[in-house]
Write an enzyme that holds these catalytic residues in place. Structure first.
Site, PDB file in Angstrom:
ATOM      1  N   LYS A 114      57.435  54.850  30.658  1.00  0.00           N
ATOM      2  CA  LYS A 114      58.049  55.676  29.008  1.00  0.00           C
ATOM      3  C   LYS A 114      58.817  57.288  29.317  1.00  0.00           C
ATOM      4  O   LYS A 114      58.066  58.297  29.890  1.00  0.00           O
ATOM      5  CB  LYS A 114      57.116  55.803  27.257  1.00  0.00           C
ATOM      6  CG  LYS A 114      56.315  54.366  27.502  1.00  0.00           C
ATOM      7  CD  LYS A 114      56.395  53.355  26.649  1.00  0.00           C
ATOM      8  CE  LYS A 114      56.007  52.051  26.892  1.00  0.00           C
ATOM      9  NZ  LYS A 114      56.254  51.238  25.409  1.00  0.00           N
ATOM     10  N   GLY A 439      45.659  37.546  24.851  1.00  0.00           N
ATOM     11  CA  GLY A 439      46.278  36.439  23.936  1.00  0.00           C
ATOM     12  C   GLY A 439      46.992  35.494  24.147  1.00  0.00           C
ATOM     13  O   GLY A 439      46.255  34.674  23.525  1.00  0.00           O
ATOM     14  N   GLU A 491      49.119  32.080  21.697  1.00  0.00           N
ATOM     15  CA  GLU A 491      50.902  32.689  21.367  1.00  0.00           C
ATOM     16  C   GLU A 491      52.249  32.383  21.012  1.00  0.00           C
ATOM     17  O   GLU A 491      53.134  33.023  21.390  1.00  0.00           O
ATOM     18  CB  GLU A 491      50.652  34.456  21.248  1.00  0.00           C
ATOM     19  CG  GLU A 491      49.968  35.495  21.017  1.00  0.00           C
ATOM     20  CD  GLU A 491      49.579  36.206  21.459  1.00  0.00           C
ATOM     21  OE1 GLU A 491      50.656  37.002  21.676  1.00  0.00           O
ATOM     22  OE2 GLU A 491      48.637  37.361  21.493  1.00  0.00           O
ATOM     23  N   CYS A 523      66.203  43.994  28.141  1.00  0.00           N
ATOM     24  CA  CYS A 523      66.313  44.641  26.803  1.00  0.00           C
ATOM     25  C   CYS A 523      65.440  43.833  25.775  1.00  0.00           C
ATOM     26  O   CYS A 523      64.849  43.031  25.527  1.00  0.00           O
ATOM     27  CB  CYS A 523      67.669  43.944  26.483  1.00  0.00           C
ATOM     28  SG  CYS A 523      68.441  44.519  27.450  1.00  0.00           S
ATOM     29  N   ASP A 606      46.152  44.171  17.859  1.00  0.00           N
ATOM     30  CA  ASP A 606      46.529  45.194  19.297  1.00  0.00           C
ATOM     31  C   ASP A 606      47.180  46.220  19.186  1.00  0.00           C
ATOM     32  O   ASP A 606      47.922  45.966  17.854  1.00  0.00           O
ATOM     33  CB  ASP A 606      48.344  44.016  19.919  1.00  0.00           C
ATOM     34  CG  ASP A 606      46.472  43.195  20.644  1.00  0.00           C
ATOM     35  OD1 ASP A 606      45.777  42.702  20.776  1.00  0.00           O
ATOM     36  OD2 ASP A 606      47.748  41.844  20.599  1.00  0.00           O
ATOM     37  N   GLU A 612      51.976  55.728  23.058  1.00  0.00           N
ATOM     38  CA  GLU A 612      52.932  55.705  22.906  1.00  0.00           C
ATOM     39  C   GLU A 612      53.822  56.373  21.807  1.00  0.00           C
ATOM     40  O   GLU A 612      55.399  57.572  21.897  1.00  0.00           O
ATOM     41  CB  GLU A 612      54.049  54.585  23.033  1.00  0.00           C
ATOM     42  CG  GLU A 612      55.122  54.369  22.606  1.00  0.00           C
ATOM     43  CD  GLU A 612      56.097  52.797  23.100  1.00  0.00           C
ATOM     44  OE1 GLU A 612      54.930  52.300  23.309  1.00  0.00           O
ATOM     45  OE2 GLU A 612      56.971  53.036  23.367  1.00  0.00           O
ATOM     46  N   GLU A 672      43.191  48.704  29.006  1.00  0.00           N
ATOM     47  CA  GLU A 672      43.808  48.451  31.159  1.00  0.00           C
ATOM     48  C   GLU A 672      42.896  49.136  31.762  1.00  0.00           C
ATOM     49  O   GLU A 672      42.677  50.207  31.408  1.00  0.00           O
ATOM     50  CB  GLU A 672      45.069  48.649  31.636  1.00  0.00           C
ATOM     51  CG  GLU A 672      45.567  49.128  32.433  1.00  0.00           C
ATOM     52  CD  GLU A 672      47.185  48.906  31.867  1.00  0.00           C
ATOM     53  OE1 GLU A 672      47.739  49.085  31.237  1.00  0.00           O
ATOM     54  OE2 GLU A 672      47.759  50.182  33.096  1.00  0.00           O
ATOM     55  N   HIS A 701      50.213  42.850  36.071  1.00  0.00           N
ATOM     56  CA  HIS A 701      51.707  43.566  36.075  1.00  0.00           C
ATOM     57  C   HIS A 701      51.889  42.646  37.080  1.00  0.00           C
ATOM     58  O   HIS A 701      53.262  43.173  37.768  1.00  0.00           O
ATOM     59  CB  HIS A 701      51.421  45.113  35.585  1.00  0.00           C
ATOM     60  CG  HIS A 701      51.372  45.029  34.383  1.00  0.00           C
ATOM     61  ND1 HIS A 701      49.836  45.773  33.875  1.00  0.00           N
ATOM     62  CD2 HIS A 701      51.930  45.556  33.422  1.00  0.00           C
ATOM     63  CE1 HIS A 701      49.462  46.239  33.094  1.00  0.00           C
ATOM     64  NE2 HIS A 701      51.312  45.603  32.121  1.00  0.00           N
ATOM     65  N   CYS A 733      46.000  42.435  30.141  1.00  0.00           N
ATOM     66  CA  CYS A 733      47.283  42.746  29.493  1.00  0.00           C
ATOM     67  C   CYS A 733      47.206  41.257  29.174  1.00  0.00           C
ATOM     68  O   CYS A 733      46.225  40.267  29.821  1.00  0.00           O
ATOM     69  CB  CYS A 733      47.615  43.054  29.718  1.00  0.00           C
ATOM     70  SG  CYS A 733      49.423  43.498  27.918  1.00  0.00           S
TER      71      CYS A 733
HETATM   72  N1  GLN Z   1      48.206  39.914  22.135  1.00  0.00           N
HETATM   73  C1  GLN Z   1      49.356  40.133  22.821  1.00  0.00           C
HETATM   74  C2  GLN Z   1      49.271  39.247  24.272  1.00  0.00           C
HETATM   75  O1  GLN Z   1      48.586  38.334  24.795  1.00  0.00           O
HETATM   76  C3  GLN Z   1      49.030  41.653  23.442  1.00  0.00           C
HETATM   77  C4  GLN Z   1      50.288  42.206  24.106  1.00  0.00           C
HETATM   78  C5  GLN Z   1      50.126  43.990  25.020  1.00  0.00           C
HETATM   79  O2  GLN Z   1      49.024  44.123  24.654  1.00  0.00           O
HETATM   80  N2  GLN Z   1      51.787  44.117  24.366  1.00  0.00           N
HETATM   81  O3  GLN Z   1      50.281  39.188  25.015  1.00  0.00           O
HETATM   82 ZN    ZN Z   2      48.393  44.839  27.122  1.00  0.00          ZN
END
Ligand code: GLN
Ligand code: ZN
Length: 762
Positions: A114, A439, A491, A523, A606, A612, A672, A701, A733
């Site tokens: 960032k 999630g 989700e 974006c 979360d 940040e 992470e 990632h 993540c």
């Molecule tokens: N619960 C969200 C997901 O699984 C968490 C995303 C994140 O940590 N940026 O997408």
């Molecule tokens: Zn995450």
């Protein structure tokens, strides 16, 4: 005689009002268009920007604010800091650039992180003692010339040499004691050469951005700043230099820069709250231009022009010349409020996006030069809008305020963890090393298509909801087959973890076109938090319960935390962030209660953005972390002992926030960790963290699928630091950006590795 800066902006968005650059890049990457086509679109975007900024009336128009991906990467390429693993690919210059940004086959991209405390990501240059800086690319010169051919005289903008090196990392293999800053003298040679060439091209002003000095800097770094600008300032042949520091107060760097032979200093008078006062006591400014960042470059509210002029008035005596600007580049705001047909007209009248801000700068510039009467109408209009916002009923909700007033300390406290733990184990009966996910499951093309069809009216809400329920069922079945212990609904219904909640809460507005670059072609459309926040009705219970009905295993309810909602929105600037966070927290608290009442026994809130929002200066950390933690606790402490609260954090370098993570008091924290090989566990132990923890055992990632042995070895490493009773097993993540094929395989390996390690524990 050189021209004055007068009125300007420090930078401008580049993705295009209709995200033309995004489309052009993605089509080029997919080999659907040629380099020449991409370059032509880029050229048109630049030309449009220069013309519109000049036609709006700015006295000084920036150039070199365009980038195909990122301005820090551009700087690395300009000065020849391209690691050999990319040059050896033998690609064209443009493809080498994209390889650094995005990776190719076996060569991963540069690390991305960032940009200060914004949600923009830059690529981290790698520097080692052998890096040979040179003027390897002349884009800044070429773009100046290109603008000149368009009939617009511009001011090239460069990332400054100090900020460039301070944001770089030392390449793997470099000696432990090596710092990129060690290479400053050589880098300055290359900057000097560029400045000379720009001057020969006819450039009058160059802007060098040094936001790194809005953060705490060591005496060595401060001295390097002074030496660098003495050196560049002493060049016999060069343009005038504007050194811009933004995102906060420059502190000691302000006085150092004022003592350097540069012609102008740019300061942030919005985020830099102490700067206006500091300026009055600095002598070196008398022969310089002060470029006053009076218009907020990062938020979307109309400027209180009267107030800005009053601030400007206090500066008139300190500097030789006062020019008006934005506080930072406008990269961080969308283009144009006029492109928003669906924002409520009253709220809309309070907003200023990039184009409106350019006009505000022009008005302020004229007021300073010609007097207020010259722009009386504009000032009056701004006054009306600002007053309307201040007095609007819709920004205040008395029920929310009364509720916050009435809160007792108990509202942010739960019983002892040891007790909760027993109650939760009784209710959940989880095995050792419970397996779960963060999630989201992959957002498939079908899901996105359904959402687009709903938006365009091709399907109605009921059939959209049905499709999402089908998806939830699929995801539950999959997790049962995989043998995960704590399930999620996946989700599918969420476009974005913040936008989704913003759309369901009062006090927020959403944009149709308010895109802001996050990285490369990506974006985001941050929601606008304009008023007191409240929750008209339950948001997620239906999804969670629909999932829970399909399985005996516990389903985890998923919510976004208050700090993250603030971090990824444009937030009202008329009250402290702490107050706004508390209001959002109350809404989340109600959601937590509703989930609990509906039979959901595990709820995850979360907070990936906790770190940040951390202020750039250490002196402000404590105050921030106090309200951030309080907001999380307000959101999560309203539940019974037996309800298990999880949180998820998206980074592995805790450093400054580690005590805050303990203070969140979540029962389980997933973090992470795969890329850093479980190092975080040692850090957590060091501060006495004793609750459940799920260090990510699989890096989401990357499309790479770890094998069973790899996950098992990470788990064993984790068990060296954490007793089995507290250890959870999960990916790093959410899985929403991945494809099903990899996800299924990776989770299968995760479950199998867990089974193997469990056997070895008995
Ligand atoms: N619960 C969200 C997901 O699984 C968490 C995303 C994140 O940590 N940026 O997408
Ligand atoms: Zn995450």
């Amino acid at each position: 005689m050189t021209s004055k800066i007068g009125s300007t902006v420090l930078g401008y968005p580049r993705i295009g009002l209709n995200r033309e650059l995004k489309r052009a890049l993605e089509s080029y990457w997919a080999s659907r268009s040629s380099e020449a086509e991409l370059r032509e679109i880029a050229r048109r975007l630049r030309a449009d920007t220069w013309h519109s900024l000049r036609d709006a009336g700015l006295d000084s128009v920036p150039s070199n604010t365009f980038s195909f991906y990122d301005q820090v990467l551009d700087t690395a390429v300009t000065f020849g800091a391209v690691p050999p693993r990319y040059t050896s690919l033998g690609l064209s210059p443009l493809d080498t650039y994209f390889a650094m940004a995005r990776g190719v086959a076996a060569t991963p991209p540069l690390e991305m992180t960032k940009w200060f405390d914004t949600n923009y990501h830059y690529l981290v240059p790698e520097i080692d003692p052998g890096t040979r800086f040179s003027l390897a690319d002349r884009t800044p010169v070429e773009q100046y010339r290109e603008a000149a051919e368009e009939g617009v005289t511009t001011r090239p903008v460069l990332v400054g040499p100090l900020t460039f090196l301070l944001l770089s990392k030392s390449a793997t293999g470099a000696a432990e004691s090596f710092r990129p800053l060690d290479k400053l003298p050589e880098l300055l040679d290359a900057y000097a050469q560029l400045l000379v060439e720009l001057r020969r091209e006819g450039v009058e002003w160059v802007q060098l951005d040094e936001p790194a000095f809005a953060a705490d800097r060591s005496p060595v770094e401060l001295a390097a700043l002074r030496d660098a600008y003495r050196r560049l300032g002493d060049l016999a042949e060069r343009p005038n230099l504007l050194v811009a520091g933004y995102f906060g107060d420059l502190g000691e760097a302000l006085e150092l820069l004022a003592s350097c032979p540069v012609e102008a200093l740019g300061v942030d008078l919005v985020a830099g709250r102490a700067t206006a006062d500091a300026l009055s006591s600095i002598r070196g400014l008398r022969d310089k231009t002060l470029v006053a960042g009076l218009v907020d470059g990062r938020n979307i509210w109309r400027t209180d022009l009267d107030k800005a002029l009053a601030t400007a008035a206090t500066l008139l005596g300190s500097a030789g010349e006062v020019a008006v600007s934005t506080s930072c580049s406008l990269l961080h705001v969308p283009y144009d409020v006029a492109a928003e047909p669906n924002i409520d007209p009253q709220v809309k009248s309070w907003l200023a996006f990039a184009d409106q801000k350019v006009r505000e700068v022009v008005v302020l510039g004229r007021a300073l030069r010609e007097g207020r009467d010259a722009v009386a109408e504009e000032l009056a209009a701004a006054r009306v809008a600002v007053a309307d916002r201040a007095n609007a009923d819709r920004v205040r909700n008395h029920r929310v305020r009364a509720r916050l007033q009435a809160l007792r300390p108990e509202s942010t406290q739960r019983s002892e963890y040891a007790e909760r733990c027993v109650a939760q184990q009784k209710s959940l009966s989880l095995p050792l090393l419970p397996t779960t996910t963060i999630g989201s499951f992959p957002q498939t093309a079908d899901i996105r298509k359904a959402r687009a069809a709903l938006r365009s009216g091709r399907i109605d809400r009921a059939s959209y909801q049905q499709r999402m329920r089908d998806e939830v069922e699929r995801v539950i079945r999959l997790q049962e087959e995989l043998g995960l212990d704590v399930l999620v609904h996946g989700e599918p219904e969420r476009n974005d973890m913040v936008q989704y909640f913003a759309e369901h809460l009062d006090g927020f507005a959403s944009t149709d076109n308010g895109w802001v670059q996050s990285y490369g072609s990506r974006c985001v459309r941050p929601p606008i938090l304009f008023g007191d926040v409240s929750r008209p009705k339950a948001i997620t219970t239906e999804w969670a319960t629909c999932a829970q009905r399909l399985t005996e295993k516990p389903v985890k309810g998923m919510l976004t935390g208050p700090v993250t909602i603030l971090a990824w929105s444009f937030v009202r600037d008329d009250q402290p962030l702490a107050d706004t966070a508390a209001q959002v927290a109350l809404a989340i608290r109600d959601e937590v209660s509703d989930l609990e009442a509906a039979g959901i026994r595990i709820i995850q809130v979360d907070e990936p953005a906790l770190r940040e929002l951390l202020p750039l200066r250490a002196a402000r950390h404590e105050q921030y972390l106090a309200w951030a933690v309080a907001a999380f606790r307000l959101a999560t402490c309203g539940v019974a002992e037996s309800t298990q609260i999880h949180t998820h954090l998206c980074y592995s370098e805790f450093g400054d926030v580690i005590n805050a993570i303990v203070a969140l008091d979540a029962d389980v924290t997933s973090i992470e960790a795969a890329r850093s090989h479980m190092e975080v566990l040692g850090d957590l132990n060091a501060v006495g963290f004793g609750r459940g923890v799920g260090p990510g055992v699989y890096d989401i990632h990357s499309p790479r699928v770890p094998d069973v042995a790899e996950v098992a070895s990470l788990l064993r490493a984790a068990l060296d630091a954490v007793p089995a009773q507290r250890l959870w097993v999960n990916p790093d993540c959410g899985l929403k950006t991945r494809g099903y094929a990899e996800v299924e395989e990776a989770l299968e390996h995760m479950v199998e590795a867990t089974a193997e390690v469990r056997r070895s524990l008995c």
